[in-house]
Design an enzyme around this catalytic site. Structure first.
Site, PDB file in Angstrom:
ATOM      1  N   GLY A 211     -11.590   0.670  -5.814  1.00  0.00           N
ATOM      2  CA  GLY A 211     -10.483  -0.279  -5.678  1.00  0.00           C
ATOM      3  C   GLY A 211      -9.267   0.197  -6.437  1.00  0.00           C
ATOM      4  N   ASN A 212      -8.318  -0.686  -6.664  1.00  0.00           N
ATOM      5  CA  ASN A 212      -7.140  -0.314  -7.459  1.00  0.00           C
ATOM      6  C   ASN A 212      -6.667  -1.532  -8.257  1.00  0.00           C
ATOM      7  OD1 ASN A 212      -5.034  -1.787  -5.845  1.00  0.00           O
ATOM      8  ND2 ASN A 212      -5.857  -0.448  -4.235  1.00  0.00           N
ATOM      9  N   TYR A 213      -5.656  -1.322  -9.067  1.00  0.00           N
ATOM     10  CA  TYR A 213      -5.236  -2.359 -10.015  1.00  0.00           C
ATOM     11  C   TYR A 213      -4.292  -3.407  -9.432  1.00  0.00           C
ATOM     12  CZ  TYR A 213      -7.162   0.518 -13.759  1.00  0.00           C
ATOM     13  OH  TYR A 213      -7.995   1.221 -14.573  1.00  0.00           O
ATOM     14  N   SER A 214      -4.039  -3.392  -8.132  1.00  0.00           N
ATOM     15  CA  SER A 214      -3.091  -4.366  -7.581  1.00  0.00           C
ATOM     16  C   SER A 214      -3.540  -5.794  -7.890  1.00  0.00           C
ATOM     17  CB  SER A 214      -2.990  -4.177  -6.065  1.00  0.00           C
ATOM     18  OG  SER A 214      -2.312  -5.268  -5.505  1.00  0.00           O
ATOM     19  N   ALA A 279      -1.955  -3.123  -1.459  1.00  0.00           N
ATOM     20  CA  ALA A 279      -2.231  -1.763  -1.927  1.00  0.00           C
ATOM     21  C   ALA A 279      -3.561  -1.375  -1.286  1.00  0.00           C
ATOM     22  CB  ALA A 279      -2.319  -1.739  -3.439  1.00  0.00           C
TER      23      ALA A 279
END
Ligand code: CTP
Length: 402
Positions: A211-214, A279
Site C-alpha cells: 500500500g502507500n501512505y495516502s 494514490a
C-alpha cells in the site's frame, strides 16, 4: 481557456470623480474578457468622461437618464437590475455612496442599484478628508451590512495633491476582484461529480498488502466541497479512516486498484466533473496467496508484481465533450515536465501538481500547496492552504473549463 467572465452581464456604474478616466481601462478589461457591459453613468460622471467613449468600448449606448429626451425611450432600471449578474460602481463618490446607503433614488444609477438582484461592488474614490468623514464611514458600513462589497481605496497622491487614502483602486485590481467573485460563484447544483481517493491495498495474502501512505484527505476535501456546492458526488475510496457526513456524497469503499476501477466506471461515465485523487498502486502481486505466506526458513524472498490498470487513463480515454476531468501528480523531479506528460497521456483537462519538495504539502497533512497545469499549457501556482481551500481552488478552475 475561456475567462470566467465570458457572457456575464455586468452593469458598470460611473459617478463624478476624477478617477472616472480609470473606468475606461476597467471597461476594456471586462469587454476583452468576454463580459457584456452596460454602462450607467450619473449626470456628474458625464462631466468627467464622455458617454461616446464608453458606448464605443462597450458596444452599447450608455444609460444615464430615465428616458431619452428626444425619443421618449424609457430605460428600465428594474430590467437592468434583473439583467445584471453583477453591478460594479467605480468610481463611487461620497455622494453616490450616501444616496445608496439611504435609498435616495434620484438618478438612474441609484435606482438600478436599488433594483439589483445580484452582487454589488463599489470602488470608492474621494479626497482623504471626505473618506474619513463620519458620514462616509457610516454610509460605507451601512452598505457593507447590505452585502455590498467595498473595494477599499488605496493610499497615495490624490487629485487635490494631498496624500492619503481615497485613490480608487487600480482597474486591474478591480478586474481581479470581479474575476474572483465569479470564480467563487461556481455552483454545482444538479451536477454530477465522481472522485477517486485514498490509497489502494494490493493483497499478498490474507494478512498482508502492498500500500502507500495516502490518507485520502485531499479527495475527501474535494468531495465535501463539491457536495456543499450542491453536486451529487460519488466518492470511490480505498482504505482510509475518514468519514463523510454530507448526504450528497455516495461513498463506495474498495480495496484494490482493480476494484476501484470497476466501481469508478459508471460514476465517471455519468459525471460532469471527474477527479482522480487516489494514490493508486501501479503494481500488484502476481499471486495473491489464499493462506498466509510462511517463512519456512528462507533468507530472502522475491515478489513478482504485475501492472495494475491506470484508472485515470482508462476512464478519461472515453471522456465525452463537456466532461471535465482532473488528475493529480506527485513528483519529486522534473515536476512540470512530468505533470504535463501525464496530462496529455491520460487525456485529462488539468493536472494538480503536488511537490514533495514543498513543506506542508502531500500525504497525511491537512494543508497542501499546488500548481494546476491546464491542457492549454497554462499554469497557476497557489500558496499553502488548507486542503478544503485547495479543493475550492481546484473546483473554481474546473468550472472555468465548462
Ligand atoms: N492514477 C490512476 N491509476 C493508476 C495510477 C495513477 O488513476 N494506476 C491517477 C492518479 O489518481 C493521479 C494520476 O493518475 O490522478 C497520476 O498519478 P501518479 O501516481 O502521479 O502517476 P503515475 O501515472 O502512476 O506515474 P508515476 O507513478 O510513474 O509517476
Amino acid at each position: 481557456m475561456d475567462s470566467v467572465l465570458k457572457g456575464k452581464h455586468i452593469v458598470l456604474g460611473i459617478t463624478g470623480g476624477i478617477a472616472a478616466y480609470k473606468s475606461v481601462t476597467l471597461l476594456r478589461l471586462l469587454v476583452k474578457a468576454g463580459a457584456e457591459v452596460q454602462v450607467v453613468i450619473t449626470p456628474a460622471g458625464k462631466e468627467f468622461i464622455t458617454p461616446v467613449t464608453l458606448s464605443a468600448l462597450s458596444g452599447k449606448p450608455v444609460v444615464s437618464e430615465f428616458f431619452t429626451a428626444n425619443t421618449g425611450e424609457w430605460h428600465s432600471h428594474v430590467d437592468l437590475g434583473i439583467w445584471a449578474d453583477l453591478m460594479v460602481i467605480a468610481p463611487a463618490t461620497a455622494s453616490t455612496i450616501g444616496k445608496m446607503a439611504n435609498g435616495i433614488a434620484d438618478n438612474m444609477l441609484v435606482t438600478t442599484y436599488l433594483s439589483a438582484k445580484e452582487h454589488v461592488m463599489i470602488a470608492p474614490a474621494m479626497d482623504l478628508d471626505m473618506m474619513a468623514h463620519p458620514s462616509t464611514v457610516r454610509n460605507l458600513a451601512t452598505l457593507e451590512s447590505y452585502g455590498v462589497e467595498i473595494i477599499e481605496p488605496a493610499a497615495g497622491e490624490l487629485a487635490s495633491h494631498l496624500v492619503g487614502k481615497g485613490r480608487m483602486e487600480e482597474p486591474e485590481n478591480i478586474f481581479s476582484r470581479i474575476e474572483k467573485y465569479f470564480l467563487s460563484q461556481c455552483d454545482l447544483k444538479g451536477k454530477k461529480v465522481a472522485i477517486t481517493a485514498g490509497p489502494t491495498y494490493e493483497k499478498l495474502d490474507p494478512v498482508r498488502f502492498i500500500g502507500n501512505y495516502s490518507s485520502g484527505k485531499m479527495g475527501f476535501a474535494l468531495a465535501e466541497e463539491c457536495a456543499s456546492r450542491g453536486a451529487d458526488v460519488t466518492l470511490v475510496c480505498g482504505p482510509v479512516s475518514l468519514v463523510t457526513t454530507n448526504p450528497n456524497i455516495v461513498r463506495v469503499d474498495v480495496e484494490s486498484a482493480e476494484e476501484m476501477l470497476a466501481a469508478a466506471r459508471q460514476p465517471f461515465a455519468e459525471a460532469d466533473f471527474g477527479i482522480f485523487a487516489a494514490a493508486v498502486a501501479d503494481y500488484r502481486p502476481e499471486v495473491r496467496a489464499q493462506s498466509k505466506l510462511k517463512r519456512e526458513g528462507a533468507e530472502d524472498m522475491t515478489l513478482r508484481l504485475v501492472r495494475n490498470p491506470d484508472i485515470a487513463a482508462t476512464l478519461a480515454a472515453t471522456k465525452r465533450d463537456g466532461q471535465v476531468f482532473a488528475g493529480f501528480a506527485l513528483e519529486t523531479d522534473h515536476e512540470h515536465e512530468n505533470a504535463f506528460k501525464k496530462l496529455h497521456k491520460k487525456n485529462l483537462d488539468m493536472v494538480v501538481l503536488n511537490s514533495l519538495q514543498d513543506k506542508g504539502a502531500g500525504f497525511g497533512t491537512d494543508t497542501n500547496k499546488i500548481t494546476i497545469l491546464s491542457k492549454d499549457g497554462t499554469e497557476k501556482t497557489f500558496p499553502l492552504k488548507s486542503k478544503r481551500a485547495v479543493a475550492a481552488d481546484i473546483l473554481d478552475l474546473m468550472c472555468s473549463f465548462k
